[in-house]
Design a protein around this motif. Sequence first.
Motif, PDB file in Angstrom:
ATOM      1  N   SER A   1      -1.276   9.988  33.170  1.00 37.07           N
ATOM      2  CA  SER A   1      -2.754   9.460  33.522  1.00 37.07           C
ATOM      3  C   SER A   1      -2.937   8.618  32.544  1.00 37.07           C
ATOM      4  O   SER A   1      -3.808   7.630  32.971  1.00 37.07           O
ATOM      5  CB  SER A   1      -3.710  10.802  33.598  1.00 37.07           C
ATOM      6  OG  SER A   1      -4.979  10.484  34.040  1.00 37.07           O
TER       7      SER A   1
ATOM      8  N   SER B   1      -2.944  18.944  37.079  1.00 29.39           N
ATOM      9  CA  SER B   1      -2.983  19.337  38.355  1.00 29.39           C
ATOM     10  C   SER B   1      -2.048  18.788  39.176  1.00 29.39           C
ATOM     11  O   SER B   1      -1.209  19.403  39.987  1.00 29.39           O
ATOM     12  CB  SER B   1      -4.468  19.488  38.794  1.00 29.39           C
ATOM     13  OG  SER B   1      -4.867  17.997  38.883  1.00 29.39           O
TER      14      SER B   1
ATOM     15  N   THR C   1     -11.726  13.232  32.274  1.00 24.42           N
ATOM     16  CA  THR C   1     -10.988  13.737  32.928  1.00 24.42           C
ATOM     17  C   THR C   1     -11.710  14.566  34.350  1.00 24.42           C
ATOM     18  O   THR C   1     -12.678  15.099  34.354  1.00 24.42           O
ATOM     19  CB  THR C   1     -10.538  15.098  32.311  1.00 24.42           C
ATOM     20  OG1 THR C   1      -9.855  14.414  30.847  1.00 24.42           O
ATOM     21  CG2 THR C   1      -9.296  15.908  32.997  1.00 24.42           C
ATOM     22  N   TRP C   2     -10.752  14.237  35.465  1.00 28.51           N
ATOM     23  CA  TRP C   2     -11.245  14.567  36.921  1.00 28.51           C
ATOM     24  C   TRP C   2     -12.352  13.852  37.386  1.00 28.51           C
ATOM     25  O   TRP C   2     -13.203  14.437  38.453  1.00 28.51           O
ATOM     26  CB  TRP C   2     -11.479  16.210  36.840  1.00 28.51           C
ATOM     27  CG  TRP C   2     -10.359  17.021  36.792  1.00 28.51           C
ATOM     28  CD1 TRP C   2      -8.944  16.967  37.277  1.00 28.51           C
ATOM     29  CD2 TRP C   2     -10.138  17.910  35.523  1.00 28.51           C
ATOM     30  NE1 TRP C   2      -7.930  17.565  36.796  1.00 28.51           N
ATOM     31  CE2 TRP C   2      -8.746  18.434  35.699  1.00 28.51           C
ATOM     32  CE3 TRP C   2     -10.887  18.559  34.844  1.00 28.51           C
ATOM     33  CZ2 TRP C   2      -8.021  19.237  34.883  1.00 28.51           C
ATOM     34  CZ3 TRP C   2     -10.276  19.493  33.763  1.00 28.51           C
ATOM     35  CH2 TRP C   2      -8.875  19.892  34.071  1.00 28.51           C
ATOM     36  N   ASN C   3     -12.946  13.014  36.837  1.00 30.29           N
ATOM     37  CA  ASN C   3     -13.945  12.404  37.298  1.00 30.29           C
ATOM     38  C   ASN C   3     -13.901  10.648  37.005  1.00 30.29           C
ATOM     39  O   ASN C   3     -14.731  10.096  36.079  1.00 30.29           O
ATOM     40  CB  ASN C   3     -15.417  12.593  36.332  1.00 30.29           C
ATOM     41  CG  ASN C   3     -15.949  13.820  36.562  1.00 30.29           C
ATOM     42  OD1 ASN C   3     -16.423  14.259  37.845  1.00 30.29           O
ATOM     43  ND2 ASN C   3     -15.604  14.858  35.634  1.00 30.29           N
TER      44      ASN C   3
ATOM     45  N   ASP D   1      -6.413  12.693  35.389  1.00 27.71           N
ATOM     46  CA  ASP D   1      -5.867  14.014  35.619  1.00 27.71           C
ATOM     47  C   ASP D   1      -5.582  14.514  34.349  1.00 27.71           C
ATOM     48  O   ASP D   1      -5.423  14.038  33.396  1.00 27.71           O
ATOM     49  CB  ASP D   1      -4.957  13.980  36.486  1.00 27.71           C
ATOM     50  CG  ASP D   1      -4.678  15.283  37.377  1.00 27.71           C
ATOM     51  OD1 ASP D   1      -5.109  16.369  36.803  1.00 27.71           O
ATOM     52  OD2 ASP D   1      -4.159  15.274  38.633  1.00 27.71           O
ATOM     53  N   TYR D   2      -5.430  15.968  34.291  1.00 32.30           N
ATOM     54  CA  TYR D   2      -4.838  16.783  33.139  1.00 32.30           C
ATOM     55  C   TYR D   2      -3.780  17.749  33.371  1.00 32.30           C
ATOM     56  O   TYR D   2      -3.801  18.943  33.141  1.00 32.30           O
ATOM     57  CB  TYR D   2      -5.860  17.152  32.435  1.00 32.30           C
ATOM     58  CG  TYR D   2      -5.468  17.273  30.907  1.00 32.30           C
ATOM     59  CD1 TYR D   2      -6.264  16.620  29.768  1.00 32.30           C
ATOM     60  CD2 TYR D   2      -4.585  18.303  30.567  1.00 32.30           C
ATOM     61  CE1 TYR D   2      -5.734  16.929  28.718  1.00 32.30           C
ATOM     62  CE2 TYR D   2      -4.119  18.473  29.134  1.00 32.30           C
ATOM     63  CZ  TYR D   2      -4.663  17.846  27.964  1.00 32.30           C
ATOM     64  OH  TYR D   2      -4.424  17.991  26.895  1.00 32.30           O
TER      65      TYR D   2
END
Length: 250
Positions: free
Chosen positions: A62, A55, A21-23, A52-53
């Motif tokens: 996702s 945002s 997540t986010w990477n 993403d989670y």
Amino acid sequence: MTGFEQALEREIIDVLIMGGTWNPNGEGVTASFVDGLDRTRFRTRMIPYPADYGSQVPFAESLAAGRQALLNAIEATPNRVVLAGYSQGAAIAGDVAAEIGRGLWPHLEIAACALIADPLRPVGQCLGEDPGGYGVAGQRWIPFVPTYWVAAAGDPITALPPGNALRLIADLSAYFCMKSPAAMTRWGQSLIEVATHNRLQRWWSPRNWSTWAGVLAYARGYLFDGRHTHDYVRLGHTARLAETINREVA
């Protein structure tokens, strides 16, 4: 023939990696796994997806985008394939491996699957010492595909005890998104759908009410103590996973 020429003649295997997540482009955990692979045999590639989670994109969307991106990547390569993923990426890689194992995509084949901090890790499936528990989102079995999991003790994403109330987060946040009022409305609708269709995990009973006390410990492990991040590198989990792939994927 020189050693270099012999290496060139060896079959190249693509390792398609889904970041956490986010990477989506990777971070220290996936980099450590990549560093342990035999680079004369394995060619690694991060597969882009939202990662993403809530945002900008709900978690469920996702996952769906990542699944399609990974299926496209498998279909596009002429080489043998190993799927790999970390955290949210492990959920995607494991789900795709399970679909292929069940024969949903008969034209696709994969040699193995390597999962780090899988939110759907089944009970007892772990290289090295089993930390107990299972994935925060439940359990997913992967038939007919050699699959290897690593799970750090105290990581609530992949080693959460059965009765821990953090499972509510996985049950209720699939469509959580703060991007717009419409997105928030969609999340509210999803909560109603989960409740009315009885899709909550059966993790709670009056006998395990005391496990609510464990919520704080596991939340701290995730937020502050590196159970979901640094421990995978520091305690050698990613290195063990890479060594296993080097050894088992002929």
